[in-house]
Design an enzyme around this catalytic site. Structure first.
Site, PDB file in Angstrom:
ATOM      1  N   TYR A 132       5.344  25.035 -97.654  1.00 39.12           N
ATOM      2  CA  TYR A 132       5.174  23.581 -97.738  1.00 39.12           C
ATOM      3  C   TYR A 132       5.661  23.117 -99.097  1.00 39.12           C
ATOM      4  CZ  TYR A 132       2.699  19.041 -97.516  1.00 39.12           C
ATOM      5  OH  TYR A 132       2.370  17.707 -97.527  1.00 39.12           O
ATOM      6  N   LYS A 160       8.095  23.307 -94.320  1.00 32.65           N
ATOM      7  CA  LYS A 160       7.844  21.869 -94.201  1.00 32.65           C
ATOM      8  C   LYS A 160       8.419  21.245 -95.466  1.00 32.65           C
ATOM      9  CE  LYS A 160       4.208  18.362 -94.086  1.00 32.65           C
ATOM     10  NZ  LYS A 160       2.738  18.096 -94.148  1.00 32.65           N
TER      11      LYS A 160
END
Length: 291
Positions: A132, A160
């Protein structure tokens, strides 16, 4: 792996805990409305203000309720490598399909330390890892060159990407798009990232428009690119209104306005400013979500 829309699910709270009855309803609602994967205990789920036991119970509960109908991703990353490993191991034990590991925040580690952090977590578990990258929150950026290196770790399969920098995403796709799935971490960049070979989105918007967010991705994958773009633009103002204050303040407020029983935000997050609430309500009304 999944293609499409993963909801970054809010966590419904009571005054002193988690509202599991409402959480069950939300999980079922998302499956019914074609959400492709579900992330729990992430930023939108207020994972940073949940206790370790709450996070464990929410992960376990969600895995059991969903029962493999869609992938469940557990937000297990912190700025503490040892703690991240502990929670990631637990998520693996109870059957989560993937873990989301954020870059370590506050510590201000070096790129060498960043790699060591992810490598240690990778070596401790046997479950897919989604990295992330959200520099605006963490002060730490996963560069394309670093992602190229991290993509060689056996469990690192996805990222992400919420830097907002499409040039960076393009370079990531060039260097390692054949080895790692790239998901948009921003609801206003779904189609641009899909056009660079992205696999979907980890979405805040999907909390209130699950089927529509799924459709943005689905139409793109079916080759209906103009229709996908038109949906992206149709919901752009609404998506932007969910970030008029710090996420997840607006989206949780929106869901309560839509008669979901999501409960309060946890301090230090607090109620929206009145002027911003008006803008949020206008966007919800314009999209037929409240009267």
């Amino acid at each position: 792996m999944f293609k499409g829309s993963c909801v970054a699910l809010i966590t419904p709270f009571t005054e002193d805990g988690v509202n599991y009855e409402e959480l069950r309803k939300l999980l079922e609602w998302h499956i019914k409305n074609h959400t492709d994967a579900i992330l729990v205990c992430g930023t939108t789920g207020e994972g940073s203000t949940m206790t370790l036991e709450e996070k464990k119970e929410v992960i376990k509960f969600s895995v059991e309720v969903v029962n493999k109908r869609v992938p469940v991703i557990a937000g297990t990353g912190t700025n503490n490598t040892k703690a991240s490993i502990e929670l990631s191991k637990y998520a693996e034990e109870v059957g989560a399909d993937m873990v989301l590991i954020i870059t370590p925040y506050y510590n201000k580690t070096s790129q060498k330390g960043l790699y060591a952090h992810f490598s240690a977590i990778n070596d401790a578990i046997n479950i897919p890892i989604m990295l992330y990258n959200v520099p605006s929150r963490t002060g730490m950026n996963i560069t394309p060159l670093m992602l190229d290196k991290l993509a060689n770790l056996n469990n690192v399969v996805a990222i992400k990407e919420a830097s907002g920098d499409l040039s960076q995403v393009a370079k990531m796709a060039e260097l390692c798009g054949d080895r790692i799935a790239i998901y948009s971490g921003n609801d206003d960049q779904i189609v641009p990232i899909l056009s660079l070979g992205g696999a979907g989105v980890v979405s805040v918007l999907a909390n209130i428009l699950p089927e529509e967010t799924h459709n943005i991705c689905e139409k793109y994958f079916l080759g209906e690119v103009i229709e996908s773009r038109n949906l992206q633009l149709k919901y752009l103002s609404l998506a932007n209104s969910l970030f008029i204050e710090t996420n997840p303040i607006p989206v949780k407020t929106a869901m309560n306005l839509m008669n979901f029983n999501c409960g309060p935000l946890r301090l230090p997050l607090c109620e929206m400013e009145d002027s911003n609430l008006v803008i949020l309500e206008e966007n919800l009304k314009a999209n037929g979500l409240i009267k």
